[in-house]
Motif scaffolding. Structure first.
Motif, PDB file in Angstrom:
ATOM      1  N   LYS A   1      -9.937  34.551 -25.817  1.00 42.76           N
ATOM      2  CA  LYS A   1      -9.392  34.816 -24.416  1.00 42.76           C
ATOM      3  C   LYS A   1      -9.113  36.876 -24.998  1.00 42.76           C
ATOM      4  CE  LYS A   1      -5.601  31.516 -22.690  1.00 42.76           C
ATOM      5  NZ  LYS A   1      -5.035  31.531 -22.555  1.00 42.76           N
ATOM      6  N   ILE A   2      -9.455  37.426 -26.127  1.00 38.77           N
ATOM      7  CA  ILE A   2      -9.631  38.283 -26.517  1.00 38.77           C
ATOM      8  C   ILE A   2     -10.775  38.674 -26.122  1.00 38.77           C
ATOM      9  CG2 ILE A   2      -9.231  40.479 -27.991  1.00 38.77           C
ATOM     10  CD1 ILE A   2      -6.968  39.238 -29.329  1.00 38.77           C
ATOM     11  N   ALA A   3     -11.787  38.423 -26.368  1.00 38.13           N
ATOM     12  CA  ALA A   3     -13.325  38.210 -26.250  1.00 38.13           C
ATOM     13  C   ALA A   3     -13.780  38.406 -24.964  1.00 38.13           C
ATOM     14  CB  ALA A   3     -14.013  37.954 -26.502  1.00 38.13           C
ATOM     15  N   GLU A   4     -12.967  37.552 -24.057  1.00 41.10           N
ATOM     16  CA  GLU A   4     -13.034  37.684 -22.790  1.00 41.10           C
ATOM     17  C   GLU A   4     -12.998  38.714 -21.442  1.00 41.10           C
ATOM     18  OE1 GLU A   4     -12.997  32.552 -21.705  1.00 41.10           O
ATOM     19  OE2 GLU A   4     -10.933  34.119 -21.585  1.00 41.10           O
ATOM     20  N   GLN A   5     -11.813  39.216 -22.688  1.00 44.80           N
ATOM     21  CA  GLN A   5     -10.924  40.451 -21.812  1.00 44.80           C
ATOM     22  C   GLN A   5     -12.064  41.429 -21.756  1.00 44.80           C
ATOM     23  OE1 GLN A   5      -6.713  40.704 -22.890  1.00 44.80           O
ATOM     24  NE2 GLN A   5      -6.233  42.847 -21.833  1.00 44.80           N
ATOM     25  N   ILE A   6     -11.931  42.108 -23.109  1.00 45.86           N
ATOM     26  CA  ILE A   6     -12.622  42.828 -23.794  1.00 45.86           C
ATOM     27  C   ILE A   6     -14.233  43.043 -22.943  1.00 45.86           C
ATOM     28  CG2 ILE A   6     -14.359  44.278 -25.985  1.00 45.86           C
ATOM     29  CD1 ILE A   6     -10.802  44.390 -25.623  1.00 45.86           C
ATOM     30  N   SER A   7     -14.533  41.809 -22.985  1.00 42.49           N
ATOM     31  CA  SER A   7     -15.626  41.609 -22.272  1.00 42.49           C
ATOM     32  C   SER A   7     -16.210  42.418 -21.123  1.00 42.49           C
ATOM     33  CB  SER A   7     -16.758  40.200 -22.444  1.00 42.49           C
ATOM     34  OG  SER A   7     -16.100  39.725 -21.490  1.00 42.49           O
ATOM     35  N   ASN A   8     -14.587  41.782 -20.066  1.00 39.10           N
ATOM     36  CA  ASN A   8     -14.935  42.429 -19.000  1.00 39.10           C
ATOM     37  C   ASN A   8     -15.139  43.314 -18.038  1.00 39.10           C
ATOM     38  OD1 ASN A   8     -14.389  39.606 -17.768  1.00 39.10           O
ATOM     39  ND2 ASN A   8     -11.491  40.936 -17.950  1.00 39.10           N
ATOM     40  N   ASP A   9     -15.777  43.740 -17.012  1.00 40.31           N
ATOM     41  CA  ASP A   9     -16.587  44.977 -16.285  1.00 40.31           C
ATOM     42  C   ASP A   9     -14.934  45.795 -16.171  1.00 40.31           C
ATOM     43  OD1 ASP A   9     -18.485  43.721 -16.177  1.00 40.31           O
ATOM     44  OD2 ASP A   9     -18.946  43.582 -14.560  1.00 40.31           O
ATOM     45  N   GLU A  10     -14.358  45.853 -16.127  1.00 39.71           N
ATOM     46  CA  GLU A  10     -13.002  46.400 -15.591  1.00 39.71           C
ATOM     47  C   GLU A  10     -12.097  47.003 -17.255  1.00 39.71           C
ATOM     48  OE1 GLU A  10     -13.014  43.376 -14.941  1.00 39.71           O
ATOM     49  OE2 GLU A  10     -13.517  43.769 -12.883  1.00 39.71           O
ATOM     50  N   ALA A  11     -12.796  46.508 -18.265  1.00 40.44           N
ATOM     51  CA  ALA A  11     -12.589  46.720 -19.309  1.00 40.44           C
ATOM     52  C   ALA A  11     -13.133  48.169 -20.401  1.00 40.44           C
ATOM     53  CB  ALA A  11     -12.416  45.623 -20.249  1.00 40.44           C
ATOM     54  N   SER A  12     -13.555  48.706 -19.324  1.00 43.06           N
ATOM     55  CA  SER A  12     -13.852  49.984 -20.280  1.00 43.06           C
ATOM     56  C   SER A  12     -13.068  50.958 -21.058  1.00 43.06           C
ATOM     57  CB  SER A  12     -14.321  50.690 -18.811  1.00 43.06           C
ATOM     58  OG  SER A  12     -14.653  52.380 -19.029  1.00 43.06           O
ATOM     59  N   GLY A  13     -13.449  51.419 -22.422  1.00 39.28           N
ATOM     60  CA  GLY A  13     -12.708  51.981 -23.325  1.00 39.28           C
ATOM     61  C   GLY A  13     -11.306  51.458 -23.683  1.00 39.28           C
ATOM     62  N   LYS A  14     -11.961  49.786 -24.009  1.00 41.26           N
ATOM     63  CA  LYS A  14     -11.170  48.973 -24.845  1.00 41.26           C
ATOM     64  C   LYS A  14     -11.879  48.074 -25.833  1.00 41.26           C
ATOM     65  CE  LYS A  14      -7.629  47.842 -22.263  1.00 41.26           C
ATOM     66  NZ  LYS A  14      -6.105  48.139 -21.965  1.00 41.26           N
ATOM     67  N   ILE A  15     -11.651  48.077 -27.116  1.00 42.15           N
ATOM     68  CA  ILE A  15     -12.196  47.228 -27.639  1.00 42.15           C
ATOM     69  C   ILE A  15     -10.867  46.581 -29.135  1.00 42.15           C
ATOM     70  CG2 ILE A  15     -10.642  49.345 -30.194  1.00 42.15           C
ATOM     71  CD1 ILE A  15     -13.393  49.440 -31.445  1.00 42.15           C
ATOM     72  N   GLY A  16     -11.642  45.069 -28.835  1.00 41.95           N
ATOM     73  CA  GLY A  16     -10.947  44.163 -29.945  1.00 41.95           C
ATOM     74  C   GLY A  16     -11.190  44.003 -30.888  1.00 41.95           C
ATOM     75  N   LEU A  17     -10.739  43.382 -31.661  1.00 40.67           N
ATOM     76  CA  LEU A  17     -10.908  43.039 -33.077  1.00 40.67           C
ATOM     77  C   LEU A  17     -10.610  41.168 -33.207  1.00 40.67           C
ATOM     78  CD1 LEU A  17     -11.316  42.893 -35.909  1.00 40.67           C
ATOM     79  CD2 LEU A  17      -8.776  43.829 -36.497  1.00 40.67           C
ATOM     80  N   PHE A  18     -11.953  40.537 -32.662  1.00 37.22           N
ATOM     81  CA  PHE A  18     -11.992  39.236 -33.249  1.00 37.22           C
ATOM     82  C   PHE A  18     -13.015  38.690 -33.644  1.00 37.22           C
ATOM     83  CE2 PHE A  18     -13.130  40.587 -29.277  1.00 37.22           C
ATOM     84  CZ  PHE A  18     -14.837  40.860 -29.007  1.00 37.22           C
ATOM     85  N   VAL A  19     -13.228  37.401 -32.946  1.00 36.39           N
ATOM     86  CA  VAL A  19     -14.146  36.452 -34.159  1.00 36.39           C
ATOM     87  C   VAL A  19     -15.330  36.657 -33.024  1.00 36.39           C
ATOM     88  CG1 VAL A  19     -14.721  33.929 -35.166  1.00 36.39           C
ATOM     89  CG2 VAL A  19     -12.749  34.386 -34.780  1.00 36.39           C
ATOM     90  N   LEU A  20     -16.514  36.857 -34.370  1.00 35.07           N
ATOM     91  CA  LEU A  20     -17.801  37.258 -33.898  1.00 35.07           C
ATOM     92  C   LEU A  20     -18.311  35.579 -33.167  1.00 35.07           C
ATOM     93  CD1 LEU A  20     -20.163  38.992 -33.418  1.00 35.07           C
ATOM     94  CD2 LEU A  20     -20.632  38.351 -36.029  1.00 35.07           C
ATOM     95  N   SER A  21     -18.186  34.553 -33.587  1.00 34.03           N
ATOM     96  CA  SER A  21     -18.502  33.339 -33.035  1.00 34.03           C
ATOM     97  C   SER A  21     -17.929  33.421 -31.429  1.00 34.03           C
ATOM     98  CB  SER A  21     -18.582  31.876 -33.671  1.00 34.03           C
ATOM     99  OG  SER A  21     -17.080  32.299 -34.067  1.00 34.03           O
ATOM    100  N   LYS A  22     -16.869  34.243 -30.986  1.00 35.85           N
ATOM    101  CA  LYS A  22     -16.712  33.845 -29.525  1.00 35.85           C
ATOM    102  C   LYS A  22     -17.880  34.003 -28.995  1.00 35.85           C
ATOM    103  CE  LYS A  22     -12.634  31.710 -31.356  1.00 35.85           C
ATOM    104  NZ  LYS A  22     -12.500  30.255 -30.914  1.00 35.85           N
ATOM    105  N   LEU A  23     -18.210  35.519 -29.590  1.00 37.56           N
ATOM    106  CA  LEU A  23     -19.775  35.619 -28.637  1.00 37.56           C
ATOM    107  C   LEU A  23     -20.530  34.757 -28.323  1.00 37.56           C
ATOM    108  CD1 LEU A  23     -20.909  39.065 -29.712  1.00 37.56           C
ATOM    109  CD2 LEU A  23     -18.897  38.400 -28.062  1.00 37.56           C
ATOM    110  N   ARG A  24     -20.348  33.899 -27.863  1.00 38.70           N
ATOM    111  CA  ARG A  24     -21.061  32.599 -27.997  1.00 38.70           C
ATOM    112  C   ARG A  24     -20.443  31.857 -26.665  1.00 38.70           C
ATOM    113  NH1 ARG A  24     -17.398  29.488 -31.249  1.00 38.70           N
ATOM    114  NH2 ARG A  24     -16.714  27.776 -30.575  1.00 38.70           N
ATOM    115  N   SER A  25     -19.486  32.282 -26.641  1.00 38.65           N
ATOM    116  CA  SER A  25     -18.737  31.520 -24.772  1.00 38.65           C
ATOM    117  C   SER A  25     -19.419  32.277 -23.819  1.00 38.65           C
ATOM    118  CB  SER A  25     -17.641  31.804 -25.280  1.00 38.65           C
ATOM    119  OG  SER A  25     -16.956  31.670 -24.053  1.00 38.65           O
ATOM    120  N   LYS A  26     -19.786  31.067 -22.635  1.00 33.30           N
ATOM    121  CA  LYS A  26     -20.592  31.084 -21.499  1.00 33.30           C
ATOM    122  C   LYS A  26     -18.830  32.395 -21.014  1.00 33.30           C
ATOM    123  CE  LYS A  26     -23.104  26.961 -21.733  1.00 33.30           C
ATOM    124  NZ  LYS A  26     -23.180  25.709 -20.680  1.00 33.30           N
ATOM    125  N   THR A  27     -18.109  32.393 -21.237  1.00 38.93           N
ATOM    126  CA  THR A  27     -17.093  33.335 -20.450  1.00 38.93           C
ATOM    127  C   THR A  27     -17.554  34.546 -21.106  1.00 38.93           C
ATOM    128  OG1 THR A  27     -15.219  32.434 -22.045  1.00 38.93           O
ATOM    129  CG2 THR A  27     -15.799  30.659 -20.163  1.00 38.93           C
TER     130      THR A  27
END
Length: 401
Positions: free
Chosen positions: A261-287
């Motif tokens: 969910k953190i990866a999804e939230q950080i990657s949203n178009d509306e999340a400008s200026g956000k940074i997360g500390l999360f598992v790199l493998s979550k970038l594989r998710s289609k969401t």
């Protein structure tokens, strides 16, 4: 059994630091049980002989209406189980168990001598050490077939793989937090813009913070502070630079429910200026909108530098045999499969998972295990257990502010 010792320190759980050398079943008194005997006997057996023994066990289990079982804190254990069955014809029942539940479940099953897991794939080496290994509840097994390809420090307990959590930021908009120094995350302008899973619910996150209070990391943080601001750090009320960074980092954080969910939230178009500390493998998710994200370490590489003094943290998943297993040879064969290229494939097909087997290359587009070990905070179970009570209380206090 020797359990985690409860202490009333702001609700903290203190992990006993006694006898901190890893050894499978080190405190299992009396005559070795059947699993320990089988592990010892396997040292003089060939791979084919172990396979034959495993198939005998599987046939007996089928006749008795039971099945070989494995628990893991990673859902990909299911695919590893399927490939094991396809290769050896032995059925595997796999269960994905949450990090904060797996040791409680194992404790209840093993102490009650009930039908449970034969092999476990677990994280959090500090708790593993005190609650499972010291108690003689889990046994280590290093397959001869891969021993030469696994670094000595990863052999006992056997690290099946490493997972990393990295600072990853949203690249949209004009206010991009492209950090090159972790003290930037503590600045007032970053308040509410950093997202992290709470260390109260994710113990590997808590372990990461505990490690920062150790002298080596506190010294590195003090140097990074001076490098960024051109002056020596003023500690004030804090014991060292690690404590100061933790307090100021947590002050700026908001906390997500899960790394996905953190990866999804950080990657949203509306999340400008956000940074997360999360598992790199979550970038594989289609969401997850991967094109909107940049890994801080890669950004730093482009500037011919590194994120000072760390770009995130890394921790192992350990493969262990349960004391109460009725299928010890199948357990040994399954562990060998998990550290083979075929057994690791469910994790190796995407970035963010790194086999301890040095003959298995990382996924294309990722960096090597050696690269990340130079840039990330690594677990030291001995220090974590030693410092747990004090730092747990400190973290809890600053989470409540």
């Amino acid at each position: 059994m020797k359990r985690i010792i409860a202490m009333t320190v702001s609700g903290a759980l203190f992990l006993s630091a006694a006898s901190l050398t890893f050894a499978g079943g080190a405190k299992d008194s009396g005559k070795k049980n059947a699993v320990a005997q089988a592990i010892e006997a396997a040292k003089s057996m060939s791979h084919d002989e172990i396979v034959a023994k495993a198939k005998e066990e599987a046939a007996a289990a089928k006749a008795a209406g039971t099945v070989f079982k494995s628990y893991a804190t990673s859902s990909r254990i299911a695919d590893a189980g399927k490939s094991f069955t396809a290769k050896y014809g032995i059925d595997v029942e796999t269960t994905n168990v949450k990090d904060n539940e797996v040791y409680t479940k194992l404790d209840a099953e093993i102490s009650g001598n009930v039908d449970g897991a034969d092999v476990v794939l677990v994280q959090n080496g500090a708790v593993l050490k005190v609650q499972m290994i010291d108690a003689g509840y889990l046994y280590n097994y290093l397959p001869a077939a891969v021993a030469g390809d696994i670094s000595k420090e990863d052999q006992n307990p056997l690290a099946q793989q490493y997972i990393n959590k990295l600072f990853i930021f949203n690249t949209k908009g004009s206010d991009v937090p492209a950090i090159t120094n972790v003290w930037q995350l503590t600045e007032p302008a970053m308040k509410g813009r950093v997202i992290f899973k709470s260390p109260e619910t994710e113990k590997v996150n808590e372990n990461f913070l505990i490690m920062l209070t150790s002298k080596p990391w506190a010294d590195k943080l003090a140097k990074a502070y001076k490098d960024l601001y051109g002056k020596d750090i003023q500690l004030g009320e804090f014991k060292n630079a690690g404590y100061k960074w933790i307090a100021e980092f947590l002050r700026n954080c908001s906390f997500g429910d899960s790394d996905t969910k953190i990866a999804e939230q950080i990657s949203n178009d509306e999340a400008s200026g956000k940074i997360g500390l999360f598992v790199l493998s979550k970038l594989r998710s289609k969401t997850v909108k991967r094109d909107n994200l940049q890994v801080a370490s890669y950004h730093a590489d482009e500037q011919n530098t590194k994120v000072a003094p760390f770009a995130g943290f890394m921790y192992p998943l350990y493969a262990m045999i349960v004391k109460t297993s009725t299928m010890p040879y199948t357990s040994m064969l399954f562990i060998e499969h998990l550290v083979s290229a075929e057994g690791f494939a469910p994790w190796g097909k995407s970035i963010g998972a790194y086999s301890s087997n040095n003959s298995i290359k990382v996924n294309s587009g990722d960096q090597s295990l050696a690269y990340w070990k130079e840039r990330l905070v690594m677990d030291d179970p001995e220090y974590i257990n030693q410092a747990y009570a004090e730092v747990f209380e400190f973290i809890s206090k600053h989470l409540s502010k």
